[in-house]
Design a protein around this motif. Sequence first.
Motif, PDB file in Angstrom:
ATOM      1  N   THR A   1      14.558 -18.536   3.115  1.00 47.55           N
ATOM      2  CA  THR A   1      14.806 -17.944   4.428  1.00 47.55           C
ATOM      3  C   THR A   1      15.411 -16.560   4.209  1.00 47.55           C
ATOM      4  N   GLN A   2      14.916 -15.575   4.953  1.00 46.21           N
ATOM      5  CA  GLN A   2      15.298 -14.187   4.716  1.00 46.21           C
ATOM      6  C   GLN A   2      16.607 -13.844   5.423  1.00 46.21           C
ATOM      7  N   VAL A   3      17.482 -13.174   4.703  1.00 48.05           N
ATOM      8  CA  VAL A   3      18.727 -12.637   5.266  1.00 48.05           C
ATOM      9  C   VAL A   3      18.716 -11.135   5.061  1.00 48.05           C
ATOM     10  N   THR A   4      18.893 -10.384   6.143  1.00 44.48           N
ATOM     11  CA  THR A   4      18.912  -8.929   6.078  1.00 44.48           C
ATOM     12  C   THR A   4      20.199  -8.423   6.717  1.00 44.48           C
ATOM     13  N   VAL A   5      20.949  -7.638   5.966  1.00 41.29           N
ATOM     14  CA  VAL A   5      22.219  -7.100   6.446  1.00 41.29           C
ATOM     15  C   VAL A   5      22.110  -5.583   6.487  1.00 41.29           C
TER      16      VAL A   5
ATOM     17  N   ARG B   1      19.572 -16.802  -4.369  1.00 43.62           N
ATOM     18  CA  ARG B   1      18.984 -15.707  -3.596  1.00 43.62           C
ATOM     19  C   ARG B   1      18.246 -14.759  -4.526  1.00 43.62           C
ATOM     20  N   GLN B   2      17.281 -14.062  -3.940  1.00 45.53           N
ATOM     21  CA  GLN B   2      16.519 -13.079  -4.703  1.00 45.53           C
ATOM     22  C   GLN B   2      16.270 -11.856  -3.840  1.00 45.53           C
ATOM     23  N   ALA B   3      16.811 -10.735  -4.286  1.00 49.15           N
ATOM     24  CA  ALA B   3      16.596  -9.466  -3.605  1.00 49.15           C
ATOM     25  C   ALA B   3      15.347  -8.800  -4.178  1.00 49.15           C
ATOM     26  N   PRO B   4      14.701  -7.924  -3.420  1.00 47.75           N
ATOM     27  CA  PRO B   4      13.507  -7.244  -3.927  1.00 47.75           C
ATOM     28  C   PRO B   4      13.773  -6.543  -5.245  1.00 47.75           C
ATOM     29  N   GLY B   5      12.914  -6.792  -6.200  1.00 53.45           N
ATOM     30  CA  GLY B   5      13.030  -6.124  -7.492  1.00 53.45           C
ATOM     31  C   GLY B   5      14.085  -6.695  -8.411  1.00 53.45           C
TER      32      GLY B   5
ATOM     33  N   ALA C   1      18.638 -10.562   0.978  1.00 55.10           N
ATOM     34  CA  ALA C   1      17.806 -11.265   0.001  1.00 55.10           C
ATOM     35  C   ALA C   1      17.087 -12.416   0.685  1.00 55.10           C
ATOM     36  N   MET C   2      16.146 -13.001  -0.046  1.00 51.77           N
ATOM     37  CA  MET C   2      15.585 -14.290   0.346  1.00 51.77           C
ATOM     38  C   MET C   2      16.502 -15.356  -0.239  1.00 51.77           C
ATOM     39  N   TYR C   3      16.922 -16.266   0.598  1.00 47.92           N
ATOM     40  CA  TYR C   3      17.842 -17.323   0.153  1.00 47.92           C
ATOM     41  C   TYR C   3      17.088 -18.637   0.030  1.00 47.92           C
TER      42      TYR C   3
ATOM     43  N   GLU D   1      16.121 -10.351 -10.135  1.00 48.69           N
ATOM     44  CA  GLU D   1      15.942 -11.747 -10.490  1.00 48.69           C
ATOM     45  C   GLU D   1      16.692 -12.642  -9.512  1.00 48.69           C
ATOM     46  N   ARG D   2      16.228 -13.882  -9.428  1.00 50.00           N
ATOM     47  CA  ARG D   2      16.914 -14.848  -8.568  1.00 50.00           C
ATOM     48  C   ARG D   2      18.267 -15.194  -9.189  1.00 50.00           C
ATOM     49  N   GLU D   3      19.279 -15.263  -8.347  1.00 46.73           N
ATOM     50  CA  GLU D   3      20.626 -15.550  -8.848  1.00 46.73           C
ATOM     51  C   GLU D   3      21.260 -16.693  -8.063  1.00 46.73           C
ATOM     52  N   GLY D   4      22.099 -17.446  -8.743  1.00 49.68           N
ATOM     53  CA  GLY D   4      22.824 -18.517  -8.092  1.00 49.68           C
ATOM     54  C   GLY D   4      23.942 -17.973  -7.231  1.00 49.68           C
ATOM     55  N   VAL D   5      24.111 -18.560  -6.046  1.00 53.31           N
ATOM     56  CA  VAL D   5      25.124 -18.109  -5.099  1.00 53.31           C
ATOM     57  C   VAL D   5      26.251 -19.124  -4.997  1.00 53.31           C
ATOM     58  N   ALA D   6      25.882 -20.382  -4.749  1.00 48.21           N
ATOM     59  CA  ALA D   6      26.890 -21.422  -4.574  1.00 48.21           C
ATOM     60  C   ALA D   6      26.255 -22.773  -4.876  1.00 48.21           C
ATOM     61  N   ALA D   7      27.078 -23.708  -5.355  1.00 50.86           N
ATOM     62  CA  ALA D   7      26.601 -25.049  -5.674  1.00 50.86           C
ATOM     63  C   ALA D   7      27.612 -26.089  -5.207  1.00 50.86           C
ATOM     64  N   PHE D   8      27.090 -27.305  -4.960  1.00 47.73           N
ATOM     65  CA  PHE D   8      27.890 -28.385  -4.389  1.00 47.73           C
ATOM     66  C   PHE D   8      27.457 -29.673  -5.056  1.00 47.73           C
ATOM     67  N   ASP D   9      28.427 -30.512  -5.463  1.00 49.40           N
ATOM     68  CA  ASP D   9      28.026 -31.757  -6.084  1.00 49.40           C
ATOM     69  C   ASP D   9      28.489 -32.970  -5.290  1.00 49.40           C
ATOM     70  N   LEU D  10      28.082 -34.128  -5.773  1.00 49.87           N
ATOM     71  CA  LEU D  10      28.339 -35.392  -5.106  1.00 49.87           C
ATOM     72  C   LEU D  10      29.810 -35.620  -4.804  1.00 49.87           C
TER      73      LEU D  10
END
Length: 126
Positions: free
Chosen positions: A120-124, A38-42, A91-93, A44-53
């Motif tokens: 895709t934009q998420v606004t809370v 995700r990346q919020a205005p202003g 943020a933008m996800y 840097e993009r940050e990792g939120v969650a990851a999934f592997d095989l």
Amino acid sequence: QVQLEESGGGSVQSGGSLRLNCVHSGKRTTSYVLAWFRQAPGKEREGVAAFDLHGGTHYAQSVKGRFTISEDNAKSLLYLQMNGLKPEDTAMYYCAADYGGARFNHALEESEYSYWGQGTQVTVSS
């Protein structure tokens, strides 16, 4: 050509829930990793969650216990279930994928991924 397409974003009040979806077209290899950033205005993009095989998951500390990443293998869909949303989750996800070579212990780092969706934009709101 690999394509990723996100959906499911929107506007919710604090405490609400959303589920993000990402359809991905890459061919599964012996080692693929899928992730949400995700990346919020202003910021840097940050990792939120990851999934592997193998079903392994990795979460940023800020979302542990609130967000869940999962995959529907048959439908080539990656999900991010987000509960207990906070204004700081706004943020933008982005969905990201790598089909060989990504190091799972670095799965929340942008540089590990070759393919990205458009976001895709998420606004809370509070």
